[in-house]
Design an enzyme around this catalytic site. Structure first.
Site, PDB file in Angstrom:
ATOM      1  N   GLY A 189       0.798  -1.144  -0.005  1.00 55.73           N
ATOM      2  CA  GLY A 189       0.133   0.119  -0.074  1.00 55.73           C
ATOM      3  C   GLY A 189       0.880   1.370   0.066  1.00 55.73           C
ATOM      4  O   GLY A 189       0.624   2.318  -0.654  1.00 55.73           O
ATOM      5  N   ASN A 190       1.992   1.036   0.803  1.00 52.13           N
ATOM      6  CA  ASN A 190       2.548   2.413   1.042  1.00 52.13           C
ATOM      7  C   ASN A 190       3.532   2.861  -0.380  1.00 52.13           C
ATOM      8  O   ASN A 190       3.776   4.043  -0.367  1.00 52.13           O
ATOM      9  CB  ASN A 190       3.792   2.133   1.973  1.00 52.13           C
ATOM     10  CG  ASN A 190       3.410   2.379   3.448  1.00 52.13           C
ATOM     11  OD1 ASN A 190       2.816   3.300   3.516  1.00 52.13           O
ATOM     12  ND2 ASN A 190       3.714   1.429   4.113  1.00 52.13           N
ATOM     13  N   LYS A 212     -12.231  -8.589   8.155  1.00 48.49           N
ATOM     14  CA  LYS A 212     -11.504  -7.489   7.663  1.00 48.49           C
ATOM     15  C   LYS A 212     -11.972  -6.088   7.735  1.00 48.49           C
ATOM     16  O   LYS A 212     -12.894  -5.931   7.128  1.00 48.49           O
ATOM     17  CB  LYS A 212     -11.004  -7.874   6.103  1.00 48.49           C
ATOM     18  CG  LYS A 212     -10.317  -6.846   5.419  1.00 48.49           C
ATOM     19  CD  LYS A 212      -8.919  -6.930   5.801  1.00 48.49           C
ATOM     20  CE  LYS A 212      -8.231  -5.925   4.651  1.00 48.49           C
ATOM     21  NZ  LYS A 212      -6.842  -5.487   5.329  1.00 48.49           N
ATOM     22  N   LYS A 222      -4.107  -9.333  -0.525  1.00 47.24           N
ATOM     23  CA  LYS A 222      -3.166  -9.169  -1.875  1.00 47.24           C
ATOM     24  C   LYS A 222      -1.816 -10.188  -1.862  1.00 47.24           C
ATOM     25  O   LYS A 222      -1.673 -10.438  -3.019  1.00 47.24           O
ATOM     26  CB  LYS A 222      -2.798  -7.625  -2.126  1.00 47.24           C
ATOM     27  CG  LYS A 222      -1.725  -7.231  -1.210  1.00 47.24           C
ATOM     28  CD  LYS A 222      -0.658  -6.859  -2.076  1.00 47.24           C
ATOM     29  CE  LYS A 222       0.645  -6.179  -1.288  1.00 47.24           C
ATOM     30  NZ  LYS A 222       0.886  -6.480   0.140  1.00 47.24           N
ATOM     31  N   LYS A 264       2.057 -12.736   4.247  1.00 50.22           N
ATOM     32  CA  LYS A 264       3.368 -12.522   3.231  1.00 50.22           C
ATOM     33  C   LYS A 264       4.093 -13.905   3.349  1.00 50.22           C
ATOM     34  O   LYS A 264       4.397 -14.474   2.565  1.00 50.22           O
ATOM     35  CB  LYS A 264       4.005 -11.168   3.744  1.00 50.22           C
ATOM     36  CG  LYS A 264       3.492  -9.884   3.399  1.00 50.22           C
ATOM     37  CD  LYS A 264       4.466  -8.890   3.702  1.00 50.22           C
ATOM     38  CE  LYS A 264       3.562  -7.484   3.998  1.00 50.22           C
ATOM     39  NZ  LYS A 264       2.752  -7.086   2.638  1.00 50.22           N
TER      40      LYS A 264
HETATM   41  P1  ADP Z   1       1.840  -3.971   2.845  1.00 49.66           P
HETATM   42  O1  ADP Z   1       1.019  -2.835   2.485  1.00 49.66           O
HETATM   43  O2  ADP Z   1       3.334  -3.832   2.215  1.00 49.66           O
HETATM   44  O3  ADP Z   1       1.025  -5.068   2.542  1.00 49.66           O
HETATM   45  P2  ADP Z   1       1.494  -4.283   5.591  1.00 49.66           P
HETATM   46  O4  ADP Z   1       1.317  -3.294   6.550  1.00 49.66           O
HETATM   47  O5  ADP Z   1       0.479  -5.154   5.538  1.00 49.66           O
HETATM   48  O6  ADP Z   1       1.906  -3.733   4.287  1.00 49.66           O
HETATM   49  O7  ADP Z   1       2.702  -5.158   5.952  1.00 49.66           O
HETATM   50  C1  ADP Z   1       4.052  -4.529   6.321  1.00 49.66           C
HETATM   51  C2  ADP Z   1       4.230  -4.146   7.961  1.00 49.66           C
HETATM   52  O8  ADP Z   1       4.301  -5.341   8.789  1.00 49.66           O
HETATM   53  C3  ADP Z   1       5.473  -3.502   8.294  1.00 49.66           C
HETATM   54  O9  ADP Z   1       5.281  -1.918   8.250  1.00 49.66           O
HETATM   55  C4  ADP Z   1       5.628  -3.917   9.816  1.00 49.66           C
HETATM   56  O10 ADP Z   1       5.380  -2.980  10.649  1.00 49.66           O
HETATM   57  C5  ADP Z   1       4.576  -4.983  10.138  1.00 49.66           C
HETATM   58  N1  ADP Z   1       5.101  -6.268  10.570  1.00 49.66           N
HETATM   59  C6  ADP Z   1       4.336  -7.007  11.309  1.00 49.66           C
HETATM   60  N2  ADP Z   1       5.262  -8.056  11.699  1.00 49.66           N
HETATM   61  C7  ADP Z   1       6.614  -8.041  11.106  1.00 49.66           C
HETATM   62  C8  ADP Z   1       7.579  -8.826  11.354  1.00 49.66           C
HETATM   63  N3  ADP Z   1       7.459  -9.886  11.842  1.00 49.66           N
HETATM   64  N4  ADP Z   1       8.773  -8.486  10.608  1.00 49.66           N
HETATM   65  C9  ADP Z   1       8.564  -6.998   9.796  1.00 49.66           C
HETATM   66  N5  ADP Z   1       7.534  -6.506   9.905  1.00 49.66           N
HETATM   67  C10 ADP Z   1       6.326  -6.880  10.376  1.00 49.66           C
HETATM   68 MG    MG Z   2      -0.751  -5.954   3.665  1.00 50.60          MG
END
Ligand code: ADP
Ligand code: MG
Length: 313
Positions: free
Chosen positions: A9-10, A127, A214, A276
């Site tokens: 998203g970022n 969600k 996603k 992920k």
């Molecule tokens: P995206 O939009 O890329 O899917 P998300 O917010 O869903 O982003 O996932 C990325 C976020 O996951 C990071 O900003 C981080 O804060 C968080 N996060 C949670 N657990 C972990 C972890 N074990 N290692 C790294 N990041 C993590």
């Molecule tokens: Mg995400």
């Protein structure tokens, strides 16, 4: 090398931003600059992306206009967000390629992701999506639209709609996507996890009120087209074990077996890192060469294997 790149998203809109078209174009422009490097090195890339903030804005517009116009169902809103983000990516990518003297066409595909209407997620909507509502508004939505609402945070407007997040089964358009990619097109597909659809008993496709993660959809796309690498680009350099604790440790090369164990032990946050890791594990188990989780600005080093988290067999 055939690489499916999942943009977080970022890469398109950052928290706290207004969400103007200018802001989004600016982020997309810098995101695609990284991806053009991959193309110039001869990699075949397919792009997928999140849509959380954009679909949130579309849903808010639905609410603001509810007195005048019918609300569009979630599948239609998802399609709208794919069109909008796909357009931005497509145009910025074409411009970036052209500036580098690379002649390649970029094409976005409105993509449907098939789910099972009997997926247990449908009995536990989890969600949160769209705007916040007051208790009165939330009650009215439960009565009139049959929505499930969840109470969150503080303040007066602290209710949000929650929808099911079922497992993706397959990507309906995967053969067209694969064929276009094999023809040399840079394909943008499965945005926002794809539009959730199911097949009726007669085999017809129908949209369904849900959201597919996603990253899980990116895995289905990558496996479906036989990609070599699944590259998940987010806003952290990689995956940490014991995230945000004094023992926090950045993971480098990990095996599917490690990931499987950690997922079973609930080591990663659902809603961010867990899907992920699940996507990466499934991709490698399904025959993919490796999956990588890193940030957009570290793409090159991550592919060389010097940074980021790599999931291998
Ligand atoms: P995206 O939009 O890329 O899917 P998300 O917010 O869903 O982003 O996932 C990325 C976020 O996951 C990071 O900003 C981080 O804060 C968080 N996060 C949670 N657990 C972990 C972890 N074990 N290692 C790294 N990041 C993590
Ligand atoms: Mg995400």
């Amino acid at each position: 090398m055939k690489i499916v790149v999942a943009l977080g998203g970022n890469a398109i809109l950052q928290r706290g931003e207004e969400g103007s078209a200018e802001e989004q174009f600016a982020h997309v422009t810098s995101a695609v600059a990284r991806l053009v490097d991959l193309v110039s090195r001869g990699e075949t890339i397919l792009i997928t992306h999140g849509n959380g903030p954009q679909v949130g804005d579309i849903l808010l517009k639905n609410e603001c206009a509810a007195e005048t116009l019918p609300r569009m169902p979630l599948d239609v809103c998802g399609a709208e967000s794919q069109g909008m983000i796909g357009y931005m990516l497509q145009q910025c990518m074409e411009n970036a390629l052209r500036a580098r003297g690379i002649e390649r066409s970029v094409i976005s595909i409105i993509t449907q992701t098939r789910v099972n209407p009997l997926d247990p997620a449908f009995s536990h909507p989890s969600k949160p999506i769209g705007p916040f509502f007051t208790r009165e508004e939330a009650d009215a939505h439960v009565r009139e639209q049959g929505w499930s609402m969840h109470e969150t945070g503080g303040g007066d407007a602290r209710f949000r709609r929650v929808v099911p997040s079922p497992e993706p089964l397959d990507i309906i358009e995967h053969s067209s996507i694969g064929a276009l990619s094999d023809e040399g097109f840079i394909v943008i597909a499965a945005g926002g996890g794809g539009i959730p659809v199911y097949r009726t008993a007669e085999g017809a496709l129908r949209g369904i009120e849900a959201v597919v993660d996603k990253d899980l959809a990116a895995e289905k796309l990558a496996t479906g087209i036989g990609a070599d690498i699944l590259l998940i680009l987010t806003d952290v350099p990689g995956v940490y074990l014991h995230y945000r604790t004094p023992e926090q440790r950045l993971l480098a090369d990990v095996t599917v077996q490690d990931v499987c164990t950690w997922l079973a032990e609930d080591r990663f946050a659902e809603g961010s890192m867990a899907p992920k890791m699940r996507a990466c594990m499934r991709f490698v188990e399904g025959g993919g060469q490796k999956a990588i989780i890193t940030s957009l600005d570290l793409v090159d080093q991550a592919l060389e294997g010097t940074v980021g988290t790599r999931i291998i067999r």
